[in-house]
Design a protein around this motif. Structure first.
Motif, PDB file in Angstrom:
ATOM      1  N   LEU A  28       0.821  -1.205   0.000  1.00 16.50           N
ATOM      2  CA  LEU A  28       0.000   0.000   0.000  1.00 16.50           C
ATOM      3  C   LEU A  28       0.857   1.258   0.000  1.00 16.50           C
ATOM      4  N   GLU A  29       1.910   1.270   0.770  1.00 16.98           N
ATOM      5  CA  GLU A  29       2.761   2.458   0.803  1.00 16.98           C
ATOM      6  C   GLU A  29       3.465   2.673  -0.536  1.00 16.98           C
ATOM      7  N   ILE A  30       3.867   1.601  -1.172  1.00 18.31           N
ATOM      8  CA  ILE A  30       4.459   1.715  -2.508  1.00 18.31           C
ATOM      9  C   ILE A  30       3.431   2.270  -3.490  1.00 18.31           C
ATOM     10  N   ALA A  31       2.194   1.776  -3.427  1.00 16.29           N
ATOM     11  CA  ALA A  31       1.146   2.268  -4.318  1.00 16.29           C
ATOM     12  C   ALA A  31       0.890   3.755  -4.093  1.00 16.29           C
ATOM     13  N   VAL A  32       0.858   4.181  -2.840  1.00 11.32           N
ATOM     14  CA  VAL A  32       0.650   5.602  -2.523  1.00 11.32           C
ATOM     15  C   VAL A  32       1.743   6.450  -3.152  1.00 11.32           C
ATOM     16  N   GLY A  33       2.979   6.000  -3.027  1.00 12.30           N
ATOM     17  CA  GLY A  33       4.082   6.746  -3.616  1.00 12.30           C
ATOM     18  C   GLY A  33       3.954   6.865  -5.120  1.00 12.30           C
ATOM     19  N   LEU A  34       3.560   5.779  -5.779  1.00 13.96           N
ATOM     20  CA  LEU A  34       3.408   5.815  -7.233  1.00 13.96           C
ATOM     21  C   LEU A  34       2.230   6.688  -7.660  1.00 13.96           C
ATOM     22  N   PHE A  35       1.108   6.559  -6.958  1.00 12.34           N
ATOM     23  CA  PHE A  35      -0.046   7.392  -7.285  1.00 12.34           C
ATOM     24  C   PHE A  35       0.296   8.873  -7.148  1.00 12.34           C
ATOM     25  N   ALA A  36       1.006   9.223  -6.080  1.00 10.23           N
ATOM     26  CA  ALA A  36       1.345  10.625  -5.844  1.00 10.23           C
ATOM     27  C   ALA A  36       2.305  11.148  -6.907  1.00 10.23           C
ATOM     28  N   ALA A  37       3.226  10.304  -7.347  1.00  7.81           N
ATOM     29  CA  ALA A  37       4.242  10.750  -8.299  1.00  7.81           C
ATOM     30  C   ALA A  37       3.709  10.808  -9.727  1.00  7.81           C
ATOM     31  N   ARG A  38       2.884   9.837 -10.109  1.00  3.54           N
ATOM     32  CA  ARG A  38       2.476   9.714 -11.509  1.00  3.54           C
ATOM     33  C   ARG A  38       1.004  10.022 -11.767  1.00  3.54           C
ATOM     34  N   GLY A  39       0.211  10.124 -10.702  1.00  3.51           N
ATOM     35  CA  GLY A  39      -1.223  10.247 -10.853  1.00  3.51           C
ATOM     36  C   GLY A  39      -1.882   8.887 -10.871  1.00  3.51           C
ATOM     37  N   TYR A  40      -3.109   8.833 -10.393  1.00  5.98           N
ATOM     38  CA  TYR A  40      -3.825   7.562 -10.269  1.00  5.98           C
ATOM     39  C   TYR A  40      -3.905   6.822 -11.597  1.00  5.98           C
ATOM     40  N   HIS A  41      -4.266   7.542 -12.668  1.00  6.89           N
ATOM     41  CA  HIS A  41      -4.429   6.884 -13.960  1.00  6.89           C
ATOM     42  C   HIS A  41      -3.097   6.593 -14.634  1.00  6.89           C
ATOM     43  N   GLY A  42      -2.015   7.123 -14.107  1.00  3.06           N
ATOM     44  CA  GLY A  42      -0.702   6.853 -14.683  1.00  3.06           C
ATOM     45  C   GLY A  42      -0.028   5.625 -14.107  1.00  3.06           C
ATOM     46  N   VAL A  43      -0.733   4.909 -13.224  1.00  6.27           N
ATOM     47  CA  VAL A  43      -0.160   3.738 -12.554  1.00  6.27           C
ATOM     48  C   VAL A  43      -1.074   2.539 -12.773  1.00  6.27           C
ATOM     49  N   SER A  44      -0.498   1.428 -13.183  1.00  6.30           N
ATOM     50  CA  SER A  44      -1.267   0.197 -13.348  1.00  6.30           C
ATOM     51  C   SER A  44      -0.959  -0.767 -12.196  1.00  6.30           C
ATOM     52  N   MET A  45      -1.783  -1.785 -12.070  1.00  2.02           N
ATOM     53  CA  MET A  45      -1.503  -2.819 -11.069  1.00  2.02           C
ATOM     54  C   MET A  45      -0.161  -3.483 -11.352  1.00  2.02           C
ATOM     55  N   ASP A  46       0.182  -3.657 -12.632  1.00  4.72           N
ATOM     56  CA  ASP A  46       1.481  -4.228 -12.963  1.00  4.72           C
ATOM     57  C   ASP A  46       2.625  -3.323 -12.505  1.00  4.72           C
ATOM     58  N   ASP A  47       2.445  -1.998 -12.615  1.00  3.37           N
ATOM     59  CA  ASP A  47       3.465  -1.061 -12.134  1.00  3.37           C
ATOM     60  C   ASP A  47       3.676  -1.227 -10.634  1.00  3.37           C
ATOM     61  N   ILE A  48       2.570  -1.330  -9.908  1.00  6.35           N
ATOM     62  CA  ILE A  48       2.664  -1.484  -8.454  1.00  6.35           C
ATOM     63  C   ILE A  48       3.327  -2.814  -8.117  1.00  6.35           C
ATOM     64  N   GLY A  49       2.924  -3.870  -8.826  1.00  7.54           N
ATOM     65  CA  GLY A  49       3.532  -5.166  -8.579  1.00  7.54           C
ATOM     66  C   GLY A  49       5.023  -5.163  -8.847  1.00  7.54           C
ATOM     67  N   ALA A  50       5.443  -4.503  -9.941  1.00  7.33           N
ATOM     68  CA  ALA A  50       6.869  -4.448 -10.258  1.00  7.33           C
ATOM     69  C   ALA A  50       7.640  -3.710  -9.172  1.00  7.33           C
ATOM     70  N   ALA A  51       7.074  -2.598  -8.680  1.00  7.04           N
ATOM     71  CA  ALA A  51       7.757  -1.838  -7.634  1.00  7.04           C
ATOM     72  C   ALA A  51       7.820  -2.611  -6.326  1.00  7.04           C
ATOM     73  N   ALA A  52       6.796  -3.451  -6.087  1.00  8.35           N
ATOM     74  CA  ALA A  52       6.747  -4.228  -4.848  1.00  8.35           C
ATOM     75  C   ALA A  52       7.443  -5.577  -4.972  1.00  8.35           C
ATOM     76  N   GLY A  53       7.854  -5.925  -6.190  1.00  8.28           N
ATOM     77  CA  GLY A  53       8.541  -7.188  -6.384  1.00  8.28           C
ATOM     78  C   GLY A  53       7.623  -8.386  -6.485  1.00  8.28           C
TER      79      GLY A  53
END
Length: 208
Positions: A28-53
């Motif tokens: 969740l914290e990784i997702a928050v960071g990505l949403f804040a940096a790129r915008g909600y629509h600029g982040v996919s579930m795959d992006d979050i998964g890649a950042a979280a490993g």
């Protein structure tokens, strides 16, 4: 740029604290960071998964989707602000100045610790479905009323509506943390935000 840097820091901090936090909290914290940096629509579930490993589909063991992640990030924050505001008000009965100073200390510490979450509140709240969005808005209104109560006690005769204007102005000042760079250290940033907010809210409110 400041938002992106702080959001990446939030994500890095989550991975570093993995042994003390659940895997769900870490994701969740990784997702928050990505949403804040790129915008909600600029982040996919795959992006979050890649950042979280983890693979994108594996995230669905923890969250139903991006909307669920956003709600899980924002609802507890609003609940925590309301509970903390009420606690600080209760700690200073019959002392509106002490209550105000305590509320400011509390909110400044929150704002400095959670710039990415503040960015989500500012820019992405409307992405939520009606029910969680209404819940968050209600919690926010109740938190504002804690400030209205103390401001009307400090400024006799101040109408509630004008006190809300002052409270929201104060939030705008304190919630500027997503846009602050790192050239001033955290302790000094806290001092400046506290002093500026207190001065603004103690200023005379008599119409010109």
């Amino acid at each position: 740029m400041a938002v992106e840097q702080q959001a990446r820091g939030a994500a890095n901090g989550a991975t570093g604290a993995g042994r003390r936090r659940s895997r769900r909290d870490e994701i969740l914290e990784i997702a928050v960071g990505l949403f804040a940096a790129r915008g909600y629509h600029g982040v996919s579930m795959d992006d979050i998964g890649a950042a979280a490993g983890v693979t994108g589909p594996a995230l669905y063991h923890h969250f139903a989707g991006k909307e669920a992640m956003l709600a899980a990030a924002l609802i507890p924050v609003s609940e925590g602000l309301l509970a903390g505001g009420r606690e600080r008000a209760a700690n200073h009965p019959d002392d509106p100045r002490g209550t105000l100073e305590s509320l400011i200390d509390f909110h400044v510490e929150f704002a400095l610790a959670n710039p990415a979450v503040i960015a989500l509140h500012l820019h992405e709240l409307d992405r939520l479905p009606d029910e969680p969005r209404r819940r968050i808005r209600r919690l926010q209104r109740l938190y504002v009323e804690e400030w209205v109560t103390v401001l009307t006690a400090l400024h006799p005769g101040l109408p509630d509506g004008e006190a809300r204007v002052l409270a929201h102005a104060a939030f705008g000042l304190m919630n500027s943390t997503p846009f602050l760079g790192g050239e001033v250290d955290r302790r000094r940033r806290a001092e400046l935000l506290r002093a500026a907010t207190l001065a603004a809210l103690l200023a005379p409110t008599t119409p010109a």
